[in-house]
Each structure stands twice: as structure tokens, then as C-alpha cells.
Design a protein around this motif. Structure first.
Motif, PDB file in Angstrom:
ATOM      1  N   GLU A  62    -107.450   7.886 -29.820  1.00 20.49           N
ATOM      2  CA  GLU A  62    -106.393   8.973 -29.843  1.00 20.49           C
ATOM      3  C   GLU A  62    -106.820   9.801 -31.097  1.00 20.49           C
ATOM      4  O   GLU A  62    -106.512  11.087 -30.587  1.00 20.49           O
ATOM      5  N   THR A  63    -107.051   9.202 -32.118  1.00 20.87           N
ATOM      6  CA  THR A  63    -107.224   9.993 -33.183  1.00 20.87           C
ATOM      7  C   THR A  63    -108.310  11.144 -33.161  1.00 20.87           C
ATOM      8  O   THR A  63    -108.182  12.470 -33.377  1.00 20.87           O
ATOM      9  N   GLN A  64    -109.457  10.810 -32.564  1.00 21.74           N
ATOM     10  CA  GLN A  64    -110.804  11.448 -32.247  1.00 21.74           C
ATOM     11  C   GLN A  64    -110.374  12.656 -31.363  1.00 21.74           C
ATOM     12  O   GLN A  64    -110.656  13.737 -31.425  1.00 21.74           O
ATOM     13  N   SER A  69    -109.314  18.245 -29.597  1.00 20.50           N
ATOM     14  CA  SER A  69    -108.283  19.136 -28.928  1.00 20.50           C
ATOM     15  C   SER A  69    -107.896  20.269 -29.947  1.00 20.50           C
ATOM     16  O   SER A  69    -107.787  21.225 -29.456  1.00 20.50           O
ATOM     17  N   LEU A  70    -107.906  20.068 -31.329  1.00 15.62           N
ATOM     18  CA  LEU A  70    -107.584  20.847 -32.080  1.00 15.62           C
ATOM     19  C   LEU A  70    -108.607  21.569 -32.914  1.00 15.62           C
ATOM     20  O   LEU A  70    -108.530  22.647 -33.800  1.00 15.62           O
ATOM     21  N   GLY A  71    -109.783  21.490 -32.272  1.00 14.21           N
ATOM     22  CA  GLY A  71    -111.111  22.076 -32.966  1.00 14.21           C
ATOM     23  C   GLY A  71    -111.753  21.512 -34.202  1.00 14.21           C
ATOM     24  O   GLY A  71    -112.374  21.997 -34.895  1.00 14.21           O
ATOM     25  N   ALA A  72    -110.897  20.414 -34.662  1.00 14.55           N
ATOM     26  CA  ALA A  72    -111.337  19.893 -35.876  1.00 14.55           C
ATOM     27  C   ALA A  72    -112.471  18.550 -35.841  1.00 14.55           C
ATOM     28  O   ALA A  72    -112.751  18.035 -36.841  1.00 14.55           O
ATOM     29  N   SER A  73    -112.828  18.380 -34.624  1.00 19.61           N
ATOM     30  CA  SER A  73    -113.798  17.385 -34.553  1.00 19.61           C
ATOM     31  C   SER A  73    -114.732  17.856 -33.265  1.00 19.61           C
ATOM     32  O   SER A  73    -114.326  18.823 -32.513  1.00 19.61           O
ATOM     33  N   SER A  74    -115.820  17.411 -33.059  1.00 17.66           N
ATOM     34  CA  SER A  74    -116.704  17.376 -31.812  1.00 17.66           C
ATOM     35  C   SER A  74    -117.138  16.060 -31.302  1.00 17.66           C
ATOM     36  O   SER A  74    -117.377  15.270 -32.003  1.00 17.66           O
ATOM     37  N   PRO A  75    -116.856  15.948 -29.910  1.00 18.80           N
ATOM     38  CA  PRO A  75    -117.247  14.652 -29.360  1.00 18.80           C
ATOM     39  C   PRO A  75    -118.721  14.525 -29.358  1.00 18.80           C
ATOM     40  O   PRO A  75    -119.305  13.242 -29.547  1.00 18.80           O
ATOM     41  N   HIS A  76    -119.502  15.443 -29.934  1.00 20.06           N
ATOM     42  CA  HIS A  76    -121.083  15.329 -30.124  1.00 20.06           C
ATOM     43  C   HIS A  76    -121.342  14.991 -31.659  1.00 20.06           C
ATOM     44  O   HIS A  76    -122.311  14.604 -31.909  1.00 20.06           O
ATOM     45  N   PHE A  77    -120.365  15.201 -32.544  1.00 17.03           N
ATOM     46  CA  PHE A  77    -120.249  14.647 -33.913  1.00 17.03           C
ATOM     47  C   PHE A  77    -118.983  14.027 -34.375  1.00 17.03           C
ATOM     48  O   PHE A  77    -118.272  14.496 -35.303  1.00 17.03           O
TER      49      PHE A  77
END
Length: 434
Positions: A62-64, A69-77
Motif C-alpha cells: 500500500e505505501t509504495q 500514484s502521487l509521483g513520489a516513487s517509481s515501480p522501477h526504483f
């Protein structure tokens, strides 16, 4: 007086996107946030959603998923936080605090679950919040584990003493822009809120977010059962809310099975929505048609014309399926965040929306609704209803509660939406006599 409902009582936001410094007191029934485009209305909902995801996640993803979704992380990183996408001012910390008011029933549940809560605290401390308890047996039985359990139980006992007089818990965090570190204001509060949510079955949740981009499913979808579907159900509540709509046919089929087992009927849920909002139409049948496809058939009461739910207008289908999700997935005493509930609706339906939500869901099921809207009709409805709270967001630092006698503030809020008190009253009179 103790409210018979868990709800978000207060939100404070500092340096999040468009918002510089905002405090708002929320009510336990319906809170409506209005204001012009791009002022930060949706950011208030996202702040509540983000706080819950960071501090009281229901799944290990959930956190990730919310950060992505908010553009604060990437599934690739996944290990990297892009703090700049959240910060209004990159030199200042970001801080969000959501204060939850708990009920007597919830506090009783928590006190009766102290062994599970202790396990959760210790698991979280060693970074194994979502691990199978069996994997921690060796640690729990070690001297270090036993000491951690003793400390956790003492902390909980003290915390429960505080809840006897102050029935609020704080989910709050601060993000340091230099280090990227996120720190929680009250780690024990996170464990308590998380536990109350996790004890529910996968298809229901205390906390549910409904985004503005509500894409309804087209055509047929493959149905699945078991662990993958349970995971999707959990993620649909907050971390991947678009799944709510992709899973609609799963929801209907699952409800038909439950109906055969003697539980409440999905037909009644649909009938509530059609009677309350989509007047002039009713549900004729729900089942599998001669082609082996799921069929929800509606009937125009005046003409007796039959039409599939999939063939209704976007507004009718959106409202029918959205409130079907509310009826079937938001737990009693839950919290629902709605971005633009008026999506695709005509003004006549928008005018009746708040009354419908209040009488059908908020009061009978003790659900708190927090809504952002551009609709003058919803704004006017919130202003007129004593049990609704109207909040006018005018700038990054100005969120004003509009009192029931504050005509000037009400007029200003309408003007910022491109209408006026006179036009609102004219429309209301026209609606009442049409």
C-alpha cells in the motif's frame, strides 16, 4: 458527548504541493470542500490518503503503490523517494497530521486484542509487519523478543489509559527534504488504526478513496477467486482505487453468490440508488443472460423500456456503480474520500446527492464522507444542511469553514465556481417545481 462513529476529526497540512499551511476541523457526517481549480482541494484528500498509507497500511504494497500514484516513487526504483514531487517548497519539511476520533466500541475491541497488538508492535519494530507470525517464533521466544513484548505491553497499557479521557489518536508524519527520511508522530496510533482495518474481511474497509478518474469497465472481464482476487480487493480500497471499478463485475457476481447464502441482496442496494437518485428507473433483473454473460437489466418505469446497465448514460452508470461500491465495500463506521462526486451528473441529480448520501449511508451506517467538488448544487446543499460542514479553500493558507449564516462567504464560494446566490436560488426553485 461521544460520537457513535470513527472519523477524521482534524487535518493539518504543511508544505504539500499547492498547500502551504492548512488546518481543518472535520465533522463526523459529511464534509464538503469547495474552491476554484488548482487551489489544492484534492490535495487535502491525498494528504489523508497518504498519511494512512504511510503509517497504517493494510497490505505490504500500500505505501509504495500510493507513493507511485502521487509521483513520489517509481515501480522501477521502489527504494527511491522523489520528495520534490510532494513538496511545495523544497527547502522546508512536509508535515501532515490526521487526528482520528475513536468510539467506545473500537476502544473495547483494541483492549480485547492486546496480544495481537503487542505482536504487531514487535513485528513492526523488526521490519516484519506483514510477515507470517510463525516466522517470528524464534525471535519472540528469545530474551530480546520477550523484552520487546514486555515493553510493548507496558506502552499499550499506558496508551489505553490516555484513551479513557482523550479518545483521539494521531496519524502524523514529517518528511525531511534533505535526508528524505519520514518519521511518525505516534507509532502506536499507527498500529491501532491498522489493526482496526486489518481485522475486516478483504472486501470491506474502514478507509476507502474514490478518485475523480472513475473509469468504468467495458465489456466482459475474467473473474477470478482466491488469493489474487483477495489481494485486489484489499488494494482497491486505497492504494489502487481504480481497481474498484475494474472489479465491479467481480463484486456483482460475488454478491449474487452471497445472496444465495441468505445474506443481504444486491438487488436492494441497486434499488436504493435508483429510488434515491436515478428516479424514473428501476432494476428489473440481475443474473446471467442466455449468452452466458452477466446482465443487469433496468426498466424505465414510465415506458417499460428495458435497457442494460452497461448501456445507461455515463452519469447514470457512474452513480449507480459508485454507490453500489459504497454499499458493498465501505464498512460500518468507515471513512470515504470522494473527489468530484458529481462526475458526469446533471444538476438535478447533483442537487439531491448530499441528502441521499446522508440518509442512506452516513446516518444509518455511520460513514464519514469527505468530498471535494466544483458543483454549485452540492455547495448549496452543504450550506443548507445543518449536519454537513462546508469548507471553502481560497488559497494555500486559507481554508474557511462556512457557517450557516455566513451569506457573504457562501456567495464568495459560489462566485469562485462561476455562479451566484441568485442563480443558485433560481435553479433550486425551478427544480422544486419541475
Amino acid at each position: 458527548m461521544q460520537r457513535p462513529i470513527m472519523y477524521v476529526r482534524h487535518v493539518a497540512i504543511r508544505n504539500l504541493r499547492a498547500l502551504e499551511d492548512i488546518d481543518c476541523e472535520l465533522s463526523p457526517r459529511i464534509d464538503v470542500i469547495v474552491g476554484p481549480n488548482a487551489v489544492g482541494k484534492s490535495t487535502i484528500l491525498q494528504a489523508i490518503r497518504l498519511t494512512k498509507a504511510l503509517l497504517a497500511p493494510r497490505t505490504n504494497q500500500e505505501t509504495q503503490q500510493v507513493l507511485v500514484s502521487l509521483g513520489a516513487s517509481s515501480p522501477h526504483f521502489p527504494q527511491r523517494l522523489f520528495a520534490e514531487s510532494l513538496l511545495r517548497d523544497a527547502t522546508k519539511p512536509l508535515e501532515v497530521r490526521s487526528t482520528f476520533s475513536l468510539t467506545d466500541k473500537e476502544i473495547t475491541i483494541l483492549k480485547a486484542s492486546i496480544a495481537d497488538l503487542v505482536q504487531g508492535i514487535v513485528s513492526s519494530q523488526v521490519g516484519q509487519q506483514f510477515a507470517n507470525p510463525a516466522t517470528l517464533i524464534a525471535f519472540m521466544q528469545s530474551p530480546q523478543g520477550q523484552e520487546a513484548r514486555r515493553v510493548a505491553q507496558a506502552e499499550l497499557t499506558k496508551y489505553f489509559g490516555k484513551l479513557e479521557t482523550d479518545r483521539t489518536v494521531l496519524l502524523g508524519f514529517q518528511l525531511d527534504p534533505k535526508s528524505g527520511q519520514i518519521s511518525a508522530s505516534d507509532p502506536l496510533a499507527s498500529i491501532l488504526i491498522s489493526y482496526l482495518d486489518q481485522r475486516l474481511p478483504p472486501d470491506t474497509a474502514i478507509f476507502s478513496y474514490f478518485p475523480a478518474d472513475r473509469a468504468l469497465p467495458m465489456g466482459e472481464v475474467n473473474l477470478q477467486l482466491g488469493a489474487p482476487d483477495a489481494q485486489q480487493q484489499l488494494e482497491s480500497h486505497n492504494s489502487q482505487p481504480q481497481l474498484k471499478y475494474q472489479r465491479l463485475k467481480h463484486l456483482i457476481v460475488g454478491s449474487l453468490v452471497a445472496q444465495q447464502q441468505g445474506n443481504t441482496t444486491i438487488h436492494d442496494d441497486f434499488e436504493t440508488i435508483f429510488t434515491g437518485l436515478l428516479k424514473g428507473r428501476r432494476i428489473k433483473s440481475i443474473g446471467i443472460n442466455e449468452h452466458g454473460l452477466l446482465s443487469v437489466m433496468t426498466e424505465d418505469i414510465a415506458t417499460k423500456r428495458l435497457i442494460e446497465l452497461d448501456s445507461l448514460s455515463s452519469g447514470e452508470k457512474n452513480i449507480a456503480l459508485t454507490f453500489l461500491i459504497v454499499a458493498r465495500s465501505v464498512a460500518e463506521g468507515g471513512i470515504a474520500l470522494f473527489d468530484e462526486p458529481e462526475l458526469y451528473l446533471n444538476p438535478a441529480v447533483s442537487r439531491e446527492l448530499l441528502s441521499f448520501v446522508m440518509t442512506r449511508y452516513s446516518k444509518p451506517r455511520d460513514i464519514q464522507f469527505v468530498m471535494c467538488t466544483h458543483s454549485p448544487e452540492i455547495l448549496s446543499g452543504a450550506f443548507a444542511d445543518e449536519e454537513c460542514t462546508l469548507l471553502h479553500l481560497k488559497s494555500s493558507t486559507d481554508l474557511t469553514k462556512v457557517g450557516k449564516r455566513a451569506i457573504d462567504e457562501y456567495s464568495d464560494a459560489l462566485a469562485r465556481l462561476g455562479t451566484s446566490v441568485g442563480e443558485s436560488l433560481l435553479y433550486e426553485g425551478t427544480s422544486l417545481h419541475s
